[in-house]
Design a protein around this motif. Structure first.
Motif, PDB file in Angstrom:
ATOM      1  N   PHE A  18       0.792  -1.233   0.000  1.00 63.72           N
ATOM      2  CA  PHE A  18       0.000   0.000   0.000  1.00 63.72           C
ATOM      3  C   PHE A  18       0.826   1.287   0.000  1.00 63.72           C
ATOM      4  CE2 PHE A  18      -2.716  -3.071   2.482  1.00 63.72           C
ATOM      5  CZ  PHE A  18      -3.603  -3.331   1.447  1.00 63.72           C
ATOM      6  N   GLY A  19       2.115   1.179   0.223  1.00 66.69           N
ATOM      7  CA  GLY A  19       2.942   2.373   0.318  1.00 66.69           C
ATOM      8  C   GLY A  19       3.078   2.829   1.758  1.00 66.69           C
ATOM      9  N   GLY A  20       3.925   3.811   1.963  1.00 66.31           N
ATOM     10  CA  GLY A  20       4.142   4.338   3.303  1.00 66.31           C
ATOM     11  C   GLY A  20       4.424   5.823   3.231  1.00 66.31           C
ATOM     12  N   GLY A  21       4.771   6.396   4.346  1.00 67.77           N
ATOM     13  CA  GLY A  21       5.075   7.813   4.357  1.00 67.77           C
ATOM     14  C   GLY A  21       3.837   8.669   4.203  1.00 67.77           C
ATOM     15  N   ALA A  22       3.942   9.717   3.377  1.00 67.00           N
ATOM     16  CA  ALA A  22       2.876  10.714   3.266  1.00 67.00           C
ATOM     17  C   ALA A  22       1.701  10.243   2.420  1.00 67.00           C
ATOM     18  CB  ALA A  22       3.436  12.009   2.690  1.00 67.00           C
ATOM     19  N   THR A  23       1.904   9.223   1.581  1.00 65.92           N
ATOM     20  CA  THR A  23       0.841   8.782   0.667  1.00 65.92           C
ATOM     21  C   THR A  23       0.769   7.266   0.626  1.00 65.92           C
ATOM     22  OG1 THR A  23       1.155  10.740  -0.728  1.00 65.92           O
ATOM     23  CG2 THR A  23      -0.022   8.889  -1.699  1.00 65.92           C
ATOM     24  N   ARG A  24      -0.460   6.755   0.695  1.00 63.23           N
ATOM     25  CA  ARG A  24      -0.703   5.324   0.530  1.00 63.23           C
ATOM     26  C   ARG A  24      -1.817   5.138  -0.494  1.00 63.23           C
ATOM     27  NH1 ARG A  24      -0.653   5.653   6.395  1.00 63.23           N
ATOM     28  NH2 ARG A  24       1.196   4.641   7.281  1.00 63.23           N
ATOM     29  N   PHE A  25      -1.887   3.941  -1.076  1.00 59.82           N
ATOM     30  CA  PHE A  25      -2.995   3.572  -1.953  1.00 59.82           C
ATOM     31  C   PHE A  25      -3.685   2.361  -1.341  1.00 59.82           C
ATOM     32  CE2 PHE A  25      -0.460   6.153  -4.715  1.00 59.82           C
ATOM     33  CZ  PHE A  25      -1.381   6.785  -5.545  1.00 59.82           C
ATOM     34  N   ASP A  26      -4.996   2.475  -1.101  1.00 62.72           N
ATOM     35  CA  ASP A  26      -5.711   1.385  -0.451  1.00 62.72           C
ATOM     36  C   ASP A  26      -5.921   0.218  -1.419  1.00 62.72           C
ATOM     37  OD1 ASP A  26      -7.955   2.003  -2.051  1.00 62.72           O
ATOM     38  OD2 ASP A  26      -8.967   3.122  -0.449  1.00 62.72           O
ATOM     39  N   ARG A  27      -6.590  -0.823  -0.946  1.00 64.33           N
ATOM     40  CA  ARG A  27      -6.775  -2.019  -1.770  1.00 64.33           C
ATOM     41  C   ARG A  27      -7.527  -1.710  -3.060  1.00 64.33           C
ATOM     42  NH1 ARG A  27      -6.541  -7.618  -1.159  1.00 64.33           N
ATOM     43  NH2 ARG A  27      -5.859  -7.413   1.012  1.00 64.33           N
ATOM     44  N   CYS A  28      -8.383  -0.684  -3.032  1.00 57.08           N
ATOM     45  CA  CYS A  28      -9.156  -0.301  -4.223  1.00 57.08           C
ATOM     46  C   CYS A  28      -8.466   0.780  -5.033  1.00 57.08           C
ATOM     47  CB  CYS A  28     -10.558   0.143  -3.802  1.00 57.08           C
ATOM     48  SG  CYS A  28     -11.561  -1.189  -3.117  1.00 57.08           S
ATOM     49  N   ARG A  29      -7.179   1.022  -4.757  1.00 59.14           N
ATOM     50  CA  ARG A  29      -6.323   1.933  -5.515  1.00 59.14           C
ATOM     51  C   ARG A  29      -6.710   3.396  -5.386  1.00 59.14           C
ATOM     52  NH1 ARG A  29      -1.974   0.452  -5.300  1.00 59.14           N
ATOM     53  NH2 ARG A  29      -1.349   1.884  -6.966  1.00 59.14           N
ATOM     54  N   ARG A  30      -7.358   3.748  -4.294  1.00 58.59           N
ATOM     55  CA  ARG A  30      -7.595   5.164  -4.002  1.00 58.59           C
ATOM     56  C   ARG A  30      -6.408   5.707  -3.216  1.00 58.59           C
ATOM     57  NH1 ARG A  30     -13.037   2.778  -2.982  1.00 58.59           N
ATOM     58  NH2 ARG A  30     -12.081   2.102  -1.022  1.00 58.59           N
ATOM     59  N   GLU A  31      -6.118   6.972  -3.436  1.00 60.13           N
ATOM     60  CA  GLU A  31      -4.972   7.597  -2.777  1.00 60.13           C
ATOM     61  C   GLU A  31      -5.376   8.164  -1.416  1.00 60.13           C
ATOM     62  OE1 GLU A  31      -1.831  10.525  -4.619  1.00 60.13           O
ATOM     63  OE2 GLU A  31      -3.482  11.702  -3.741  1.00 60.13           O
ATOM     64  N   TRP A  32      -4.613   7.807  -0.371  1.00 59.41           N
ATOM     65  CA  TRP A  32      -4.777   8.364   0.971  1.00 59.41           C
ATOM     66  C   TRP A  32      -3.531   9.201   1.257  1.00 59.41           C
ATOM     67  CZ3 TRP A  32      -8.180   6.191   5.154  1.00 59.41           C
ATOM     68  CH2 TRP A  32      -9.208   5.389   4.625  1.00 59.41           C
ATOM     69  N   ALA A  33      -3.703  10.511   1.293  1.00 56.99           N
ATOM     70  CA  ALA A  33      -2.566  11.408   1.491  1.00 56.99           C
ATOM     71  C   ALA A  33      -2.712  12.177   2.796  1.00 56.99           C
ATOM     72  CB  ALA A  33      -2.458  12.384   0.319  1.00 56.99           C
ATOM     73  N   ASN A  34      -1.580  12.551   3.368  1.00 60.62           N
ATOM     74  CA  ASN A  34      -1.617  13.416   4.538  1.00 60.62           C
ATOM     75  C   ASN A  34      -2.348  14.710   4.181  1.00 60.62           C
ATOM     76  OD1 ASN A  34      -0.220  11.597   6.102  1.00 60.62           O
ATOM     77  ND2 ASN A  34       1.753  12.629   5.892  1.00 60.62           N
ATOM     78  N   PRO A  35      -3.070  15.298   5.122  1.00 60.48           N
ATOM     79  CA  PRO A  35      -3.912  16.459   4.797  1.00 60.48           C
ATOM     80  C   PRO A  35      -3.106  17.702   4.445  1.00 60.48           C
ATOM     81  CG  PRO A  35      -3.826  16.132   7.165  1.00 60.48           C
ATOM     82  CD  PRO A  35      -3.140  14.944   6.555  1.00 60.48           C
ATOM     83  N   LYS A  36      -3.630  18.457   3.481  1.00 61.78           N
ATOM     84  CA  LYS A  36      -3.030  19.756   3.164  1.00 61.78           C
ATOM     85  C   LYS A  36      -3.409  20.787   4.224  1.00 61.78           C
ATOM     86  CE  LYS A  36      -3.078  19.008  -1.874  1.00 61.78           C
ATOM     87  NZ  LYS A  36      -3.696  17.672  -1.876  1.00 61.78           N
ATOM     88  N   ALA A  37      -4.583  20.596   4.828  1.00 61.85           N
ATOM     89  CA  ALA A  37      -5.048  21.466   5.910  1.00 61.85           C
ATOM     90  C   ALA A  37      -5.881  20.622   6.861  1.00 61.85           C
ATOM     91  CB  ALA A  37      -5.874  22.622   5.351  1.00 61.85           C
ATOM     92  N   LEU A  38      -5.901  20.996   8.137  1.00 63.88           N
ATOM     93  CA  LEU A  38      -6.666  20.252   9.132  1.00 63.88           C
ATOM     94  C   LEU A  38      -8.063  20.846   9.254  1.00 63.88           C
ATOM     95  CD1 LEU A  38      -3.921  19.817  11.894  1.00 63.88           C
ATOM     96  CD2 LEU A  38      -4.486  18.295   9.987  1.00 63.88           C
ATOM     97  N   HIS A  39      -9.078  19.977   9.308  1.00 66.06           N
ATOM     98  CA  HIS A  39     -10.468  20.423   9.396  1.00 66.06           C
ATOM     99  C   HIS A  39     -11.130  19.773  10.604  1.00 66.06           C
ATOM    100  CE1 HIS A  39      -9.776  21.822   5.352  1.00 66.06           C
ATOM    101  NE2 HIS A  39      -9.638  20.593   4.887  1.00 66.06           N
ATOM    102  N   GLY A  40     -11.822  20.576  11.406  1.00 65.50           N
ATOM    103  CA  GLY A  40     -12.565  20.021  12.530  1.00 65.50           C
ATOM    104  C   GLY A  40     -11.951  20.399  13.860  1.00 65.50           C
ATOM    105  N   ARG A  41     -12.784  20.350  14.902  1.00 66.97           N
ATOM    106  CA  ARG A  41     -12.343  20.762  16.229  1.00 66.97           C
ATOM    107  C   ARG A  41     -12.451  19.637  17.259  1.00 66.97           C
ATOM    108  NH1 ARG A  41     -11.217  25.852  16.527  1.00 66.97           N
ATOM    109  NH2 ARG A  41     -11.308  25.828  18.802  1.00 66.97           N
ATOM    110  N   ASP A  42     -12.829  18.440  16.810  1.00 68.40           N
ATOM    111  CA  ASP A  42     -12.881  17.312  17.735  1.00 68.40           C
ATOM    112  C   ASP A  42     -11.477  16.948  18.204  1.00 68.40           C
ATOM    113  OD1 ASP A  42     -15.566  17.177  17.418  1.00 68.40           O
ATOM    114  OD2 ASP A  42     -15.631  15.080  16.782  1.00 68.40           O
ATOM    115  N   ILE A  43     -11.365  16.638  19.477  1.00 72.57           N
ATOM    116  CA  ILE A  43     -10.106  16.133  20.018  1.00 72.57           C
ATOM    117  C   ILE A  43     -10.249  14.621  20.144  1.00 72.57           C
ATOM    118  CG2 ILE A  43      -8.515  16.149  21.965  1.00 72.57           C
ATOM    119  CD1 ILE A  43      -9.434  19.006  22.548  1.00 72.57           C
TER     120      ILE A  43
END
Length: 275
Positions: free
Chosen positions: A185-210
């Protein structure tokens, strides 16, 4: 961001106990449940009983066989709470979670065990006999998931039932399996899931939940930017189904399984399609 929750400052331990449907609990299972309930009372822990539902599965050698399935709303609540307060997951029976909650009929290959669902994020224990239950002397407040992650870059922080809706990564603390995961699946800042979608670290953080998992605080608003690219348009969670219509369609997926639609309008905007 990810649904209702009790006040996040609370450190009271919450035990989610999964048991067969009312009227189908054996005498031994009832005794197990009562022993754990009394232990929770003695240690001032919250005790929540979740009744499974018997559902016959389709396909393969298990076709027509009833399985104890966790209700969709209970799976959602459990996974949300694991990321907010100290949660312990226990059961007196083997039970499963739907990886695709919209699927009718339910197929065995689409199920993940309760243990696999909470792995790395909540302490899990199944009790098979009252004797085993009585000898359980650990303090509830001291229990954490085995081999839990310590930061958001570890793949064990992912909502793995969404990231890989087919696999069961049981030993990511093992160097060899972690290497296999990264190779696939890759490592570091970007991974590709089993269905080949890209999971990347966020460009900006959204939300206030802790969010916190096993006492480890997650940066406020942390998520993954998930883009369809050349992958499958359909994303399933334990309680929702989403669609990424175009190759540039994206959404934000949070550690607790919450999905936030990507910005923009038109036919390429990500959207929830079930329920």
């Amino acid at each position: 961001m990810s649904g209702s929750a009790r006040p996040q400052a609370s450190e009271q331990v919450s035990v989610h106990f999964f048991s067969p449907p009312s009227g189908r609990e054996s005498r031994e299972q009832t005794e197990i449940r009562k022993v754990i309930e009394n232990k929770c009372k003695a240690e001032r822990a919250e005790f929540i009983v979740r009744r499974t539902e018997l559902v016959k599965v389709a396909g393969g050698e298990n076709s027509g066989r009833p399985f104890n399935l966790v209700r969709i709303e209970h799976a959602r609540d459990l996974y949300e709470q694991i990321h907010r307060i100290p949660v312990i997951t226990m059961s007196n029976i083997g039970c499963f979670i739907r990886r695709d909650p919209s699927s009718i009929p339910v197929r065995k290959k689409q199920l993940i065990s309760l243990e696999g669902f909470v792995r790395y994020k909540s302490f899990f224990r199944i009790f098979r006999s009252p004797t085993e239950c009585v000898t359980f002397i650990d303090e509830l407040g001291s229990l954490k998931a085995a081999y839990y992650t310590t930061d958001v870059h570890d793949p064990r922080m992912l909502p793995l039932h969404i990231f890989d809706a087919e696999g069961n990564w049981e030993n990511l603390e093992d160097v060899a399996q972690l290497r296999e995961f990264r190779s696939r699946f890759g490592g570091g800042a970007t991974r590709f899931d089993r269905c080949r979608r890209e999971w990347a670290n966020p460009k900006a953080l959204h939300g206030r939940d802790i969010l916190r998992v096993n006492g480890v605080e997650i940066p406020m608003g942390y998520h993954w930017d998930v883009t369809r690219k050349n992958g499958d348009e359909r994303i399933t969670t334990a309680h929702e189904v989403w669609k990424l219509p175009g190759s540039n369609s994206y959404c934000n997926i949070y550690p607790d399984g919450y999905i936030r639609p990507g910005q923009g309008n038109g036919k390429n905007r990500s959207k929830r399609v079930w329920p």
